[in-house]
Write an enzyme that holds these catalytic residues in place. Sequence first.
Site, PDB file in Angstrom:
ATOM      1  N   HIS A 268       0.825  -1.208   0.000  1.00 12.39           N
ATOM      2  CA  HIS A 268       0.000   0.000   0.000  1.00 12.39           C
ATOM      3  C   HIS A 268       0.863   1.262   0.000  1.00 12.39           C
ATOM      4  CE1 HIS A 268      -3.664   2.314   1.469  1.00 12.39           C
ATOM      5  NE2 HIS A 268      -2.682   3.120   1.873  1.00 12.39           N
TER       6      HIS A 268
ATOM      7  N   HIS B 101       1.513   4.212  -2.934  1.00  7.15           N
ATOM      8  CA  HIS B 101       1.473   5.675  -2.789  1.00  7.15           C
ATOM      9  C   HIS B 101       2.708   6.289  -3.448  1.00  7.15           C
ATOM     10  CE1 HIS B 101      -2.051   6.456  -0.469  1.00  7.15           C
ATOM     11  NE2 HIS B 101      -1.631   5.873   0.653  1.00  7.15           N
TER      12      HIS B 101
ATOM     13  N   HIS C 274      -5.864   6.930  -2.384  1.00  9.96           N
ATOM     14  CA  HIS C 274      -6.782   5.906  -1.894  1.00  9.96           C
ATOM     15  C   HIS C 274      -7.975   5.707  -2.826  1.00  9.96           C
ATOM     16  CE1 HIS C 274      -4.874   7.089   2.088  1.00  9.96           C
ATOM     17  NE2 HIS C 274      -4.549   5.819   1.922  1.00  9.96           N
TER      18      HIS C 274
END
Length: 229
Positions: free
Chosen positions: A126, A130, A136
């Site tokens: 995750h 980014h 998100h």
Amino acid sequence: MVNEWTIDSNINPEEVGGYLEGDILVPTKGRNGLVAFSAKWEGSVVPYVIEGPYTMKDEEMIQNAIKQYHDNTCIRFRRKQPDDTDYIRIINTKTGCWSSVGRIGGAQEVNLQSPGCLSTVGTPIHELMHALGFHHEHTRYERDDFVKIMWNNIGKGHENNFQKVPKDTTSGFGVDYDYESVMHYSAYAFSINQKPTIVTNKPKAQIGQRKGFSVGDIRKIRSMYNCTV
């Protein structure tokens, strides 16, 4: 707060932070995937150093996350070389799980606090996603067709973590809204009363998984970085 987080919590460790949307270090204009070329990593190569300090088990988890990128996309993380000016420093400070979004120039940090941020492979995946340039999933402009934000259940001061982005500043790279994305918030993120803050419009749809990439995640990365192999 990450020190107090456990694997049995009903939220993910990157959702307890006080950063933008919980885990974004530098305030940037929200987009699901950055489209500016300057935000991408040249040649799909991301130089990195691991500064930790980490245990051998921690480093194995980070390498497992990197392997998922290598196995499924054209992104290549490689150890920083002396002439690399833009690179990622993977560090372990007691400040939670966080990253900048996209390549920002120079040395940029990805903090993976041990053990919380390295309890499942999905969290380093995750944060590295980014760093590649993705925000998100729940901030997508069309999210109201797929989820309902329960504003009354969100803790005061955290409402901005749920702001959706305008259509003209976002790109899903041809991938439909993805409940299964490793970039999706969990149902109880930033809840003030133990009630869900995100309710899916699809009965029994599960959100907030951190087991690894969804099919949609892989498609978006491959599209953004023009992967051909």
